[in-house]
Design an enzyme around this catalytic site. Structure first.
Site, PDB file in Angstrom:
ATOM      1  N   GLU A 267       7.997  -5.260  -7.374  1.00 59.73           N
ATOM      2  CA  GLU A 267       8.026  -5.662  -8.730  1.00 59.73           C
ATOM      3  C   GLU A 267       9.523  -5.487  -8.831  1.00 59.73           C
ATOM      4  O   GLU A 267      10.177  -4.612  -9.750  1.00 59.73           O
ATOM      5  CB  GLU A 267       7.353  -4.132  -9.255  1.00 59.73           C
TER       6      GLU A 267
ATOM      7  N   GLU B 144      -1.407  -3.658  -5.379  1.00 57.17           N
ATOM      8  CA  GLU B 144      -1.441  -2.453  -6.006  1.00 57.17           C
ATOM      9  C   GLU B 144      -2.594  -2.615  -7.221  1.00 57.17           C
ATOM     10  O   GLU B 144      -2.665  -3.875  -8.051  1.00 57.17           O
ATOM     11  CB  GLU B 144      -0.271  -1.985  -6.921  1.00 57.17           C
TER      12      GLU B 144
END
Ligand code: GBH
Length: 475
Positions: A173, A379
Site C-alpha cells: 500500500e 488483504e
C-alpha cells in the site's frame, strides 16, 4: 446468482490459495532486540497524541518470540500461505554503513523454514511501512537516496531468502506510505507536505522497480514477484461527482498502476498536481525501471469511498483540520481538493462501510484494465467489537458474515473470468492497528494483550473449513 453475497456452498478452484496476513511492526514486538533500530513507527507511536491510548508496538503480539507456536497455529488452521513483512531496521540497522545484521536475517530465515516445514507458502513483503528512522532523518521517501538503500536491502533479502520464499512483495500500500505519511499526516512520519507526498509516490514506485531488479538478481529459487496496492473503489456525490472520482482515481489508483503496469504517469495526474509539484523528481529511465512484469498484483480491499469536490477552503485550512462542506476530510496534493464524505452503513468498528459488491467491481475493473495480470487478494477483513463468552469462546458472527460476503464477491469475479489466484484474510492475529493501537481487532485469532494468549475465534474455525475444503461453509 443472488446479490446478498451470502452464498454458502460455492467451490473455489483446487489451486486457489487461502492464507492469512500480518505485518512486522503490528505483530513482532521485540523492538530493541538482536540489533533492531527504531523505525518511523516507533518514533510516531512514542510521540504523545499520535496513537490512541499511547499504544506502541514495543511488545505487540510478541510474535518475535512466539513465532514457532504461531506457525503451529497457522498449520492447525489449514492455511496454504502466510503473508508477513520484514522489518527493514532488523536487517540493515544502520543504513549509513549498510552493514547486514545477521541476527535479524536469521529470524526471518527460521520463520521461512518453519513455514516450509509445515507446508505453508512464505509470502514476504519487504516494506509494510516501517522505514528505518535514520532514513527518515535524511528525508525519507521524499528523497531519492532512500531508493538506493532500499535496493541494497532488497538484494540482501533476495540472497538470504530467495532460495525459499514463494512470493516476494516489494511494497504494501504505497498510497498509505505517501499520502497518509507525508500528506495527511495520520501515519508515520506524520508530515503535512503535499509536494513531499507526491515525491514519495514516485520514490516508492522507483523503490518497487529497483527492488524487483535486486530480488531477481539475487534470488536463486523461482519465487513469484508482486506488489500490493490498496485501491479506492469510488462513488461520487454532488456537482462534479464524476470529476471528483476521476481525480481520486488518478491520484490514488493510477498513480501506482500506470507506472508499474504501463510504464507511464497519466497526463491527467500530472495536470491535476501541477500547482503542487513539477514532477522534476522523475528522471530519465525511471519509468522503465518501475515498469517490470510482476507475476501477481496484490489487491487489498476493505470498503468503498464516496467523494465530492471540495468546497473551496484552501489546502492550508484543510491541513489545519477544517472539515469540508459535507463534514468530510480531504488530503492535499492537487489543485482541486476532493472531500471524502460519510457513506451509508452498515459499518465495521473502523467506521468503514461494508460493501462486498465493491470487491467484485474492483476485480472486474482491474482484469479489464490489465487483462494479462493475475490478481491476488492480499488483504480483506474487518474489525469488530468481539465479545469473549464465559467459556472463553469468541463467536464473531459479524466477521464470519463479512468474510463470507467478500469471498462470495471474489467467487463471482472468478466466475466472470477474472484470473484471481488467492485470498489472504487480514489478519491472523489481533494486532497493533496503527493509529488505533490495540483498540481495533482484525484477527481471526484473539490476542489477550495482558497474557498474550491466542484464542481462535469462530471465524478462524470457519476459515479453516474453507481453506481445507475450498467450499464456502454453510455455518
Ligand atoms: C491495511 O491498510 C494495512 O495494510 C494493514 O496494515 C492494516 O492493519 C489494515 O489495512 C487494517 O486497517 O475512510 O471509509 O474511506 C488499510 C488501508 C486505507 C483502508 C483507507 C481504509 C479508508 C476507508 N485503508 N481506507 S474510508
Amino acid at each position: 446468482g443472488s446479490t446478498d453475497y451470502r452464498d454458502a456452498g460455492l467451490a473455489f478452484p483446487p489451486g486457489f490459495t487461502f492464507g492469512s496476513a500480518t505485518a512486522s511492526y503490528q505483530v513482532e514486538g521485540a523492538f530493541d532486540e538482536d540489533g533492531r533500530t527504531p523505525s518511523i513507527w516507533d518514533t510516531f507511536a512514542k510521540t504523545p497524541g499520535r496513537v490512541w491510548n499511547g499504544d506502541t508496538g514495543d511488545v505487540a503480539c510478541d510474535h518475535y518470540h512466539r513465532w514457532e507456536s504461531d506457525l503451529d497455529l497457522m498449520a492447525s488452521l489449514g492455511l496454504d500461505a502466510y503473508r508477513f513483512s520484514i522489518a527493514w531496521s532488523r536487517i540493515v540497522p544502520d543504513p549509513a554503513t549498510g552493514a547486514v545484521n545477521q541476527a535479524g536475517v536469521d529470524f526471518y530465515s527460521r520463520l521461512v523454514d518453519g513455514l516450509l516445514a509445515r507446508g505453508i507458502k512464505p509470502v514476504a513483503t519487504l516494506y509494510h511501512w516501517d522505514l528505518p528512522q535514520t532514513l527518515e532523518d535524511a528525508g525519507g521517501w521524499a528523497v531519492r537516496s532512500t531508493t538506493d538503500v532500499f535496493e541494497h536491502y532488497a538484494a540482501v533479502m533476495g540472497a538470504a531468502l530467495g532460495d525459499r520464499v514463494h512470493t516476494w512483495t516489494t511494497l504494501n500500500e504505497p498510497w498509505c506510505s505517501a499520502y497518509l505519511g507525508y500528506g495527511q499526516g495520520g501515519h508515520a512520519p506524520g508530515r503535512h507536505e503535499p509536494a513531499a507526498a507526491l515525491a514519495a509516490v514516485h520514490h516508492l514506485n522507483l523503490a518497487h522497480g529497483r527492488a524487483l531488479q535486486a530480488l531477481r538478481a539475487t534470488s536463486t529459487g523461482s519465487p513469484q514477484y508482486s506488489a500490493t496496492l490498496n485501491f479506492h473503489v469510488l462513488r461520487g456525490v454532488g456537482d462534479g461527482a464524476d470529476e471528483a472520482m476521476r481525480r481520486i482515481d488518478a491520484l490514488a489508483n493510477r498513480a501506482f498502476t500506470s507506472p508499474m503496469l504501463r510504464g507511464e504517469y497519466d497526463a491527467d495526474l500530472l495536470e491535476d498536481t501541477r500547482s503542487v509539484t513539477d514532477w522534476s523528481f522523475v528522471q530519465d529511465g525511471d519509468l522503465a525501471t518501475i515498469h517490470q512484469p510482476i507475476d501477481v498484483l496484490g489487491v487489498n480491499y476493505y470498503s468503498t469511498a464516496t467523494v465530492r469536490l471540495w468546497d473551496g477552503l484552501s489546502p492550508k485550512q484543510m491541513n489545519d483540520g477544517h472539515k469540508g462542506a459535507a463534514g468530510g476530510t480531504a488530503w492535499p496534493g492537487s489543485d482541486q481538493l476532493v472531500e471524502f464524505v460519510e457513506q451509508p452503513g452498515p459499518y465495521t468498528e473502523m467506521g468503514w462501510n461494508i460493501a462486498p459488491e465493491g470487491l467484485e467491481e474492483l476485480l472486474l475493473s482491474l482484469s479489464e484494465q490489465f487483462p494479462e495480470q493475475p490478481l491476488m487478494i492480499t488483504e480483506n477483513g474487518a474489525a469488530f467489537a468481539d465479545e469473549v463468552a464465559a467459556d472463553g469462546s469468541i463467536d464473531d458472527a459479524d466477521r464470519v458474515d463479512y468474510l463470507r460476503r467478500h469471498l462470495t464477491a471474489a467467487h463471482r469475479a472468478l466466475q466472470a473470468g477474472v484470473d484471481l489466484r488467492g485470498y489472504f484474510v487480514w489478519s491472523l492475529l489481533d494486532n497493533f492497528e496503527w493509529g488505533y493501537g490495540y483498540a481495533k481487532r482484525f484477527g481471526i485469532v484473539r490476542v489477550d494483550f495482558d497474557t498474550l494468549e491466542r484464542t481462535p475465534k469462530r471465524s478462524a474455525h470457519w476459515f479453516r473449513e474453507l481453506a481445507t475444503t475450498h467450499v464456502l461453509p454453510v455455518g
